[in-house]
Design a protein around this motif. Structure first.
Motif, PDB file in Angstrom:
ATOM      1  N   GLY A  73     -35.882  16.182 -14.826  1.00 44.46           N
ATOM      2  CA  GLY A  73     -35.719  15.666 -13.474  1.00 44.46           C
ATOM      3  C   GLY A  73     -37.047  15.633 -12.747  1.00 44.46           C
ATOM      4  N   ILE A  74     -36.966  15.123 -11.511  1.00 47.05           N
ATOM      5  CA  ILE A  74     -38.160  15.041 -10.669  1.00 47.05           C
ATOM      6  C   ILE A  74     -37.971  15.971  -9.483  1.00 47.05           C
ATOM      7  CG2 ILE A  74     -39.525  13.536  -9.155  1.00 47.05           C
ATOM      8  CD1 ILE A  74     -38.794  11.206 -10.967  1.00 47.05           C
ATOM      9  N   GLY A  75     -38.990  16.768  -9.204  1.00 46.02           N
ATOM     10  CA  GLY A  75     -38.914  17.673  -8.074  1.00 46.02           C
ATOM     11  C   GLY A  75     -40.189  17.650  -7.251  1.00 46.02           C
ATOM     12  N   GLN A 109     -45.206  16.581 -15.837  1.00 46.25           N
ATOM     13  CA  GLN A 109     -45.974  15.340 -15.688  1.00 46.25           C
ATOM     14  C   GLN A 109     -46.062  15.043 -14.195  1.00 46.25           C
ATOM     15  OE1 GLN A 109     -43.930  12.015 -17.579  1.00 46.25           O
ATOM     16  NE2 GLN A 109     -44.833  10.629 -16.092  1.00 46.25           N
ATOM     17  N   ARG A 110     -47.273  14.779 -13.729  1.00 51.79           N
ATOM     18  CA  ARG A 110     -47.429  14.492 -12.300  1.00 51.79           C
ATOM     19  C   ARG A 110     -46.943  13.081 -11.999  1.00 51.79           C
ATOM     20  NH1 ARG A 110     -50.818  17.116  -8.850  1.00 51.79           N
ATOM     21  NH2 ARG A 110     -51.934  18.067 -10.581  1.00 51.79           N
ATOM     22  N   ILE A 111     -46.193  12.937 -10.915  1.00 47.78           N
ATOM     23  CA  ILE A 111     -45.740  11.605 -10.491  1.00 47.78           C
ATOM     24  C   ILE A 111     -46.688  11.114  -9.414  1.00 47.78           C
ATOM     25  CG2 ILE A 111     -43.878  10.311  -9.360  1.00 47.78           C
ATOM     26  CD1 ILE A 111     -42.966  11.245 -12.039  1.00 47.78           C
ATOM     27  N   VAL A 112     -47.307   9.992  -9.675  1.00 46.64           N
ATOM     28  CA  VAL A 112     -48.200   9.408  -8.683  1.00 46.64           C
ATOM     29  C   VAL A 112     -47.333   8.707  -7.632  1.00 46.64           C
ATOM     30  CG1 VAL A 112     -50.089   7.759  -8.328  1.00 46.64           C
ATOM     31  CG2 VAL A 112     -49.962   9.090 -10.455  1.00 46.64           C
ATOM     32  N   LYS A 113     -47.543   9.085  -6.367  1.00 43.78           N
ATOM     33  CA  LYS A 113     -46.720   8.488  -5.305  1.00 43.78           C
ATOM     34  C   LYS A 113     -47.045   6.991  -5.202  1.00 43.78           C
ATOM     35  CE  LYS A 113     -46.060  12.793  -2.887  1.00 43.78           C
ATOM     36  NZ  LYS A 113     -46.482  13.745  -1.883  1.00 43.78           N
ATOM     37  N   SER A 119     -36.902   6.701  -8.575  1.00 42.45           N
ATOM     38  CA  SER A 119     -36.046   6.638  -9.763  1.00 42.45           C
ATOM     39  C   SER A 119     -36.638   5.749 -10.860  1.00 42.45           C
ATOM     40  CB  SER A 119     -34.650   6.138  -9.391  1.00 42.45           C
ATOM     41  OG  SER A 119     -34.736   4.865  -8.797  1.00 42.45           O
ATOM     42  N   HIS A 120     -37.570   4.866 -10.516  1.00 40.76           N
ATOM     43  CA  HIS A 120     -38.225   4.049 -11.555  1.00 40.76           C
ATOM     44  C   HIS A 120     -38.881   4.951 -12.605  1.00 40.76           C
ATOM     45  CE1 HIS A 120     -37.344   0.442  -9.542  1.00 40.76           C
ATOM     46  NE2 HIS A 120     -38.507  -0.172  -9.607  1.00 40.76           N
ATOM     47  N   ASN A 121     -39.318   6.141 -12.173  1.00 39.56           N
ATOM     48  CA  ASN A 121     -40.005   7.048 -13.102  1.00 39.56           C
ATOM     49  C   ASN A 121     -39.067   7.618 -14.165  1.00 39.56           C
ATOM     50  OD1 ASN A 121     -42.846   7.336 -11.946  1.00 39.56           O
ATOM     51  ND2 ASN A 121     -41.526   7.615 -10.152  1.00 39.56           N
ATOM     52  N   LEU A 122     -37.764   7.501 -13.925  1.00 34.35           N
ATOM     53  CA  LEU A 122     -36.785   7.947 -14.925  1.00 34.35           C
ATOM     54  C   LEU A 122     -36.274   6.776 -15.751  1.00 34.35           C
ATOM     55  CD1 LEU A 122     -34.575  10.380 -12.777  1.00 34.35           C
ATOM     56  CD2 LEU A 122     -36.561  10.928 -14.211  1.00 34.35           C
ATOM     57  N   GLY A 126     -39.950   4.834 -17.001  1.00 29.35           N
ATOM     58  CA  GLY A 126     -39.846   6.163 -17.602  1.00 29.35           C
ATOM     59  C   GLY A 126     -39.471   6.110 -19.071  1.00 29.35           C
ATOM     60  N   PHE A 127     -38.928   7.221 -19.538  1.00 27.42           N
ATOM     61  CA  PHE A 127     -38.629   7.403 -20.964  1.00 27.42           C
ATOM     62  C   PHE A 127     -37.840   6.251 -21.599  1.00 27.42           C
ATOM     63  CE2 PHE A 127     -38.443  11.184 -23.893  1.00 27.42           C
ATOM     64  CZ  PHE A 127     -39.773  11.513 -23.702  1.00 27.42           C
ATOM     65  N   PRO A 128     -36.729   5.790 -20.975  1.00 26.02           N
ATOM     66  CA  PRO A 128     -35.947   4.759 -21.657  1.00 26.02           C
ATOM     67  C   PRO A 128     -36.734   3.464 -21.875  1.00 26.02           C
ATOM     68  CG  PRO A 128     -34.699   5.731 -19.842  1.00 26.02           C
ATOM     69  CD  PRO A 128     -36.094   6.231 -19.722  1.00 26.02           C
TER      70      PRO A 128
END
Ligand SMILES: NC(=O)c1ccc[n+]([C@@H]2O[C@H](COP(=O)([O-])OP(=O)(O)OC[C@H]3O[C@@H](n4cnc5c(N)ncnc54)[C@H](OP(=O)(O)O)[C@@H]3O)[C@@H](O)[C@H]2O)c1
Length: 334
Positions: A73-75, A109-113, A119-122, A126-128
């Motif tokens: 997840g993202i936190g 993994q750092r998420i760049v704002k 949710s695009h990062n998932l 993201g992985f899929p």
């Protein structure tokens, strides 16, 4: 500090149901050096999580009865005892099904704002989608004029596979369950044809109708009978990329048997290759860059199912496995 978490109370034998989980309150541990405290914002819901409930998962460590369910997840960082991680930073990693999670930064993994939805990062970045892009880039190689089939086509990986293959000039056919998913594939995502495997008595015959010149590539997310049907329309020298076999994820006790179609694989010069995205981590940044370009140019549309609230995570996972969702499934926490 106390936080809510979702624990496993019973192991599934066969299909998973939401009553196999329950919410509990737990103490949040004190931070050690190299750790951050995250407030979880989004939980990724993925088919591999079904496997974590088996005794010997193919990927990851098994979840014991009484333990908090594992999940990525993202936190947002609330406290940090790690250099270079600050309060307010966003991180993606193994957080588990909980509202607050203490995690070592080594696995994050750092998420760049960015202006794009988080949710695009998932999903589409993201992985899929990385799985889709790298699978096509390293094994699939669809080229202009080729015919590509993808199963679970309205899902997170499948919807990206179809759109990326289309962007490479291929003719794309998707298999999915139900009229809503077929309409998504054909009318929104630009697939050339789509087949509803739940409605077809003879899937091989249905595939022959939409692929009269045969298939050059089959991107398999499902396995079992769907793989058989795809083999029946695969051209000589065709490729099959084995990405997932979700049709058998509930069959914990069924032993694998030897490959079927063994003689045909040889006689027809087929290439059948397994693909595991984690083998290609060195190319993740390249994949993500290509995906950003596809999204920004409108050639890769995000498809998501958003479910609210930590307590709905079990329903979200069961819904995903039962085919109730389209695109990337994620849970948004309050
Ligand atoms: N190899 C790798 O590195 C890698 C990485 C990521 C994912 N994967 C695999 O890729 C596949 C897709 O993952 P995803 O995250 O994109 O999931 P997804 O496709 O978004 O969701 C799962 C979908 O599978 C379909 N499904 C479930 N049971 C089925 C059955 N018995 N027969 C046919 N279809 C069934 C359902 O769609 P319908 O409504 O269409 O039935 C369901 O919506 C999974 O097999 C996953 O394990 C592999």
């Amino acid at each position: 500090m106390q936080t809510e978490a979702i624990t496993l109370i019973r192991k599934p034998i066969g299909a998973l149901t939401p009553d196999m989980f329950e919410p509990v309150m737990q103490a949040v541990p004190e931070l050690a050096d190299g750790q951050v405290l995250l407030r979880v914002k989004l939980l990724s819901i993925d088919p591999y999580q079904r496997g974590l409930l088996d005794e010997s998962p193919m990927t990851g460590a098994p979840v014991a009865v009484g333990a908090v369910m594992s999940g990525r997840g993202i936190g947002e960082v609330l406290q940090s005892r790690a250099p270079s991680w600050d309060v307010g930073d966003l991180a993606l990693g193994e957080v588990g099904w909980r509202e607050h999670s203490v995690v070592p930064v080594a696995g994050l993994q750092r998420i760049v704002k960015s202006p794009m939805p988080l949710s695009h990062n998932l999903g589409v970045l993201g992985f899929p989608a990385i799985t889709a892009w790298l699978g096509l880039e390293t094994i699939g190689f669809p080229t202009a004029g080729e015919c590509v089939l993808v199963s679970s086509a309205a899902g997170a990986v499948g919807s990206a596979v179809g759109q990326i293959a289309k962007a490479r000039g291929a003719r794309v056919i998707g298999i999915a369950g139900g009229t809503r998913k077929l309409s998504l594939l054909r009318d929104t995502l630009g697939f050339d044809a789509a087949v509803d495997y739940r409605a077809e008595r003879d899937l091989a015959a249905a595939l022959k109708l939409v692929a009269p010149n045969g298939l050059d590539l089959y991107f398999d997310n499902v396995g079992e009978q769907m793989l058989d049907a795809a083999f029946s329309v695969l051209n000589n020298a065709g490729r099959v990329l084995l990405c997932g076999h979700i049709a058998s994820y509930d069959d914990t006790f069924k032993a694998d048997t030897g490959p079927r179609h063994y003689r045909e694989i040889m006689n027809r010069r087929w290439r059948v290759q397994g693909f595991v995205v984690r083998d290609h981590m060195a190319r993740f940044a390249e994949a993500r860059k290509a995906l950003v370009d596809l999204v920004e140019s409108g050639r890769l549309q995000p498809v998501v199912t958003r479910i609210e609230g930590l307590r709905n995570a079990p329903v979200a996972l069961c819904g995903l496995l039962n085919g109730h969702h389209v695109g990337k499934t994620f849970v948004e926490l309050a």
